[in-house]
Every structure is written in structure tokens, then in C-alpha cells.
Motif scaffolding. Structure first.
Motif, PDB file in Angstrom:
ATOM      1  N   PHE A   1      21.317  82.059  56.662  1.00 42.84           N
ATOM      2  CA  PHE A   1      20.080  82.821  56.846  1.00 42.84           C
ATOM      3  C   PHE A   1      18.917  81.911  57.216  1.00 42.84           C
ATOM      4  N   GLY A   2      18.235  82.264  58.299  1.00 41.35           N
ATOM      5  CA  GLY A   2      17.028  81.552  58.702  1.00 41.35           C
ATOM      6  C   GLY A   2      17.272  80.244  59.416  1.00 41.35           C
ATOM      7  N   THR A   3      18.524  79.934  59.728  1.00 40.42           N
ATOM      8  CA  THR A   3      18.828  78.687  60.428  1.00 40.42           C
ATOM      9  C   THR A   3      19.431  78.989  61.795  1.00 40.42           C
TER      10      THR A   3
ATOM     11  N   ASN B   1       2.071  77.753  54.284  1.00 40.81           N
ATOM     12  CA  ASN B   1       3.411  78.132  53.829  1.00 40.81           C
ATOM     13  C   ASN B   1       4.340  78.255  55.023  1.00 40.81           C
ATOM     14  N   GLU B   2       5.079  77.212  55.304  1.00 44.54           N
ATOM     15  CA  GLU B   2       5.969  77.205  56.465  1.00 44.54           C
ATOM     16  C   GLU B   2       7.335  77.819  56.166  1.00 44.54           C
ATOM     17  N   GLY B   3       7.731  77.875  54.902  1.00 43.39           N
ATOM     18  CA  GLY B   3       9.105  78.206  54.586  1.00 43.39           C
ATOM     19  C   GLY B   3       9.507  79.663  54.479  1.00 43.39           C
ATOM     20  N   PRO B   4       8.668  80.562  53.916  1.00 43.93           N
ATOM     21  CA  PRO B   4       9.162  81.885  53.533  1.00 43.93           C
ATOM     22  C   PRO B   4       9.830  82.702  54.628  1.00 43.93           C
ATOM     23  N   VAL B   5       9.342  82.630  55.861  1.00 40.05           N
ATOM     24  CA  VAL B   5       9.920  83.468  56.908  1.00 40.05           C
ATOM     25  C   VAL B   5      11.363  83.076  57.213  1.00 40.05           C
TER      26      VAL B   5
ATOM     27  N   GLN C   1      14.170  86.437  51.171  1.00 35.66           N
ATOM     28  CA  GLN C   1      13.295  86.688  50.019  1.00 35.66           C
ATOM     29  C   GLN C   1      13.939  87.609  48.983  1.00 35.66           C
ATOM     30  N   HIS C   2      15.142  88.086  49.267  1.00 40.53           N
ATOM     31  CA  HIS C   2      15.842  88.954  48.318  1.00 40.53           C
ATOM     32  C   HIS C   2      17.067  88.265  47.711  1.00 40.53           C
TER      33      HIS C   2
ATOM     34  N   LEU D   1      12.981  81.281  43.879  1.00 41.21           N
ATOM     35  CA  LEU D   1      12.657  81.659  45.255  1.00 41.21           C
ATOM     36  C   LEU D   1      11.534  80.785  45.798  1.00 41.21           C
ATOM     37  N   ASN D   2      10.509  80.544  44.984  1.00 35.38           N
ATOM     38  CA  ASN D   2       9.419  79.691  45.430  1.00 35.38           C
ATOM     39  C   ASN D   2       9.917  78.282  45.721  1.00 35.38           C
TER      40      ASN D   2
END
Length: 461
Positions: free
Chosen positions: A325-327, A364-368, A372-373, A408-409
Motif C-alpha cells: 500500500f502506498g508504494t 506531514n509527508e507520510g499519511p497519504v 489509515q485503516h 498509525l502515527n
């Protein structure tokens, strides 16, 4: 110092803006014809913004058939005058990873995740996509030779195009003081397929070589559009900023002639950069082969060059979607020729092209880029994000981020700091006394969202 004044100082330092007097925007003028030697293009004058646009200029031959996974070739000669009034087709696109685990976590392995996304060819895309746009202020090329800004779009090296970037915004923010270029380059498996087979009978980092070829085009031709080839600034967002980083370290900082004087990175993107024949790039190559009819071929790369583009596009999408996810499965590798060593090593040694740097990060570069679930702990997350991690690295991550909020943070911080923030500081340290650092207070990551904002927002928040 007031923000507006600081903005002007930064622009003057990095871009070298020489302000030009605006022309009469209400005056209707026919756009000039620019002769590039291999073709002639006529632009379109935009009276509202008082600038002339050239959209869809071919800078390289179609990277199809025998030209797949080879360095870009010179464009063919074209007779007549080409009307440069529309954006070109986007390069073929792929989705961001959506898997809960990394399919390359254990190498060697017998199988890679079979997650697939079924789709027809994305509208508005094509394999023949090596084009660029140019804009200059006024109705004719400025005679004084203006500084030039070259934009490299982001999108994880698997998506994006020049269409989302408004060249007129930069011309306007510079008070008609720059010429602007935006380029396209091969993406996904079309631009960044790696492995020994590509090394032996092709060219690694084809997407980076496209960008390099476009920068050489700028060096040769931008004076015809009123730009100064000796005052070029390259700028990119996210993977475009990662691309800027790669050009900074290209050829161990010894690129000749000098293709840019300054560099700007907005959210510098530097995920794991493998050697071209490391197990993960080799596994991805074999996955591409397995999703075509080429598995039993004695020359798999030659076979892939003959495969229907829609088959390759489907493989491109499948592999992209099956990533963690996200990569993103595809990106620049250490090829030993253009990229001679890892970016972290080259920057530490200060083997860089360019004379000055401006680096911009978001709060905040990371959350997207993080699910997040998801409920995984930070140790597991780091092992999926960096599949070559061992127990020692996992313990170090746990110790470093323990207590920094929720799990998560902590994941958000690991993603943002390791892939965006730390590379920014590597770059800054490689330009001692010649670099500037800015932070924007955005709560969502990716400078892709900032592309549509005025230049002042991107440089000064």
C-alpha cells in the motif's frame, strides 16, 4: 523579511529572474513559428496571460517496438508546420500499490502476489508520449535570453503528465521573467524495467534518460524560445523532485555540458534504490515476463519488445496494484553508467551537478501513502516498506519511534521521514552554503496537490 520579499530573493537567487516589461495583453498577434531543424512548430498566443504556449512538441522518437527499453532517439524529420496547440497523450499509467503486505518481502520466492486490476487502456494515454510544452512571455521570443524553469512531473514514476502543470502560473508569478518547459517521460515498466536482460540488450532507467534527453533538448533549443541555456533551473514535485535528485547525482556530478544551474525539489521522493540486478528488480522483470507470452522465449526482452502494448499495460497495472500500500514497484535503479552509485552515497560525497538548491517539504509527508485503516505495528510496517530489513533494523525502528503517538502515527512518521524528509536533508548537505530549505504547513502530503497553487504558495507558505 516579508514573505513576498523573501520569495523574490529566492527566485532571483535560484532562477536568476530578470524582470521583463509586460506586453499589451489585449493586442491580437499571430504566434511565431519556431524552426527546430527536424520540425517547425507554431504556438498559440494567450492574450489573457500575455504569453505564448507551445504544446505537444516532440523531443524524441516514439519509444515503441525496437525502441522499447532503449535510450531515447532523435525525433524524425517532419515537413510542414505543426500547430502546437494541444497537450499530447499521457504516457501509459499504473496504479499505486494496494496490497496489505509487500510481495517482495522474502526473496527468493516462488510467487508474487496475484492481485490484479482489470482495465482497458486508460483514455488519453499512449506509448508514443515523449513530448514537452514550452511557454514564454509576450507574443514573440524575448530577445534578452530569460532564465528557464524546467518542470518534471511527479506520480511515483508510474503516473502523471505535463497536463496538470500550468506553465502560465510560473510565467505570471515571475512577472513575465522566465521561460517555462514541462516534459513527459516513460513511466512504470515502460520507463523503469530493470534486470540483467535490460542491461545486456537495452538501457536501464529509460524514464530518467528521457528526462536527460529533454534537458539536452532545452540546452540546444531553448534560446529559440527566448530562454538562456546557461540559466536553467530544474524543478519537480514528489517523484519529479526525486527525478531532480537523480539528475543532481547523475554521472557522479560530472554531466557535460552543464544542463542546469539550480535545482528545486518539492517533496523529495527517494524510496529504496536498488542495484539494477538486485533480487527485487530481477523478480519484477520475471513477473513482467510471466504476465506475457514470453516465459518460454529464449530472448525474453526481444519477445517483450514485440508484445502488444495493451498486454504490457495490463501487466504494468497488475504489478503496480499488487505492490505494498502506498508504494510503487518501478523507479530509478543504480545502473552503473548514468546513476553510478546510490543517491545517499553520491550526496554524502557531494558529487553533484548544479550550483544551488532549494528544497521544500510539507509538514506531514507520510499519511497519504499509509493505509489509515490498517492496524499493524510500526515494526511490521517498516519491514514491509523496506523488505530487505533484518531484525537489527526492525529493532532500531521500534526504538526510534516508540512513544511517538499511536502506531498509525508512527507509521506515518516512518513513511514521511525516511522517503521524503531525510532525502531532503541529504540534498541540502550536498550543497553547503548554496542551499535553501522551506517547510509548508500542509496537513496532507504530496506536492502534487500544490502544483495547481500559485508559485508563491509552493515557495513561501
Amino acid at each position: 523579511m516579508k514573505k513576498r520579499a523573501l520569495q523574490q530573493v529566492l527566485l532571483a537567487t535560484l532562477v536568476g529572474v530578470a524582470l521583463a516589461e509586460p506586453s499589451l495583453s489585449g493586442q491580437k498577434m499571430s504566434a511565431p513559428i519556431i524552426d527546430l531543424g527536424y520540425a517547425r512548430y507554431q504556438g498559440v498566443f494567450d492574450a489573457h496571460n500575455n504569453l505564448t504556449n507551445f504544446r505537444g512538441i516532440r523531443y524524441a522518437a516514439a519509444p515503441t517496438g525496437k525502441n522499447r527499453w532503449r535510450a531515447p532517439q532523435a525525433p524524425p524529420n517532419t515537413s510542414g508546420v505543426q500547430l502546437a496547440n494541444a497537450n499530447p497523450l499521457m504516457c501509459l499509467q499504473a496504479p499505486t500499490g494496494a496490497a496489505s503486505t509487500n510481495p517482495y518481502s522474502s526473496i527468493p520466492h516462488s510467487a508474487i502476489s496475484q492481485l490484479k486490476v482489470q482495465t482497458r487502456q486508460t483514455p488519453g494515454t499512449g506509448e508514443d508520449c515523449l513530448f514537452l510544452n514550452v511557454a514564454f512571455p509576450g507574443t514573440k521570443p524575448p530577445s534578452e535570453g530569460l532564465p528557464t524553469v524546467v518542470w518534471i512531473h511527479g506520480g511515483g514514476y508510474i503516473s502523471g503528465s505535463l497536463g496538470a502543470f500550468q506553465l502560465g502560473d510560473i510565467v505570471r508569478e515571475s512577472k513575465q521573467g522566465v521561460v517555462v518547459v514541462a516534459m513527459q517521460y516513460r513511466l512504470g515498466l515502460f520507463g523503469f524495467l530493470s534486470g540483467n536482460k535490460v542491461k545486456e540488450n537495452g538501457d536501464l532507467n529509460a524514464g530518467l534518460l528521457d528526462q536527460h534527453f529533454a534537458l539536452r533538448w532545452v540546452h540546444e533549443h531553448i534560446s529559440k524560445f527566448g530562454g538562456d541555456p546557461n540559466k536553467v533551473t530544474i524543478w519537480g514535485g514528489s517523484a519529479g523532485a526525486g527525478s531532480v535528485l537523480q539528475h543532481v547525482i547523475a554521472e557522479d556530478g560530472k554531466t557535460t555540458p552543464e544542463l542546469f544551474r539550480a535545482a528545486i525539489t518539492s517533496s523529495t521522493f527517494l524510496p529504496s534504490q536498488y542495484k539494477f540486478n538486485d533480487p527485487i528488480p530481477e523478480a519484477i522483470y520475471h513477473k513482467v515476463v510471466s504476465q506475457t507470452i514470453c516465459s518460454k522465449s529464449s530472448d525474453t526482452l526481444a519477445c517483450l519488445r514485440a508484445v502488444n502494448v495493451q498486454v504490457l499495460e495490463q501487466a504494468n497495472k497488475n504489478i503496480g496494484y499488487a505492490s505494498f500500500f502506498g508504494t510503487f514497484s518501478f523507479g530509478p535503479v543504480v545502473d552503473g553508467t548514468f546513476i553510478k552509485q546510490s543517491a545517499t552515497k553520491a550526496l554524502k560525497q557531494r558529487k553533484v551537478n548544479g550550483q544551488a538548491l532549494l528544497a521544500v517539504t510539507n509538514t506531514n509527508e507520510g499519511p497519504v501513502f499509509v493505509d489509515q485503516h490498517a492496524h499493524a505495528n510500526v515494526t511490521h510496517f517498516a519491514s514491509q516498506l523496506f523488505p530487505n530489513f533484518g531484525p537489527r533494523q526492525e529493532v532500531a525502528v521500534t526504538r526510534q519511534y516508540n512513544g511517538l503517538g499511536s502506531q498509525l502515527n508512527q507509521q506515518n512518521l516512518v513513511m514521511g521521514e525516511s522517503i521524503f524528509v531525510c532525502p531532503t536533508y541529504y540534498l541540502l548537505n550536498a550543497f553547503p552554503d548554496r542551499s535553501f530549505k522551506l517547510i509548508t504547513p500542509r496537513t496532507t502530503a504530496t506536492s502534487l496537490l500544490a502544483v495547481n497553487q500559485p508559485l508563491s504558495t509552493m515557495l513561501i507558505s
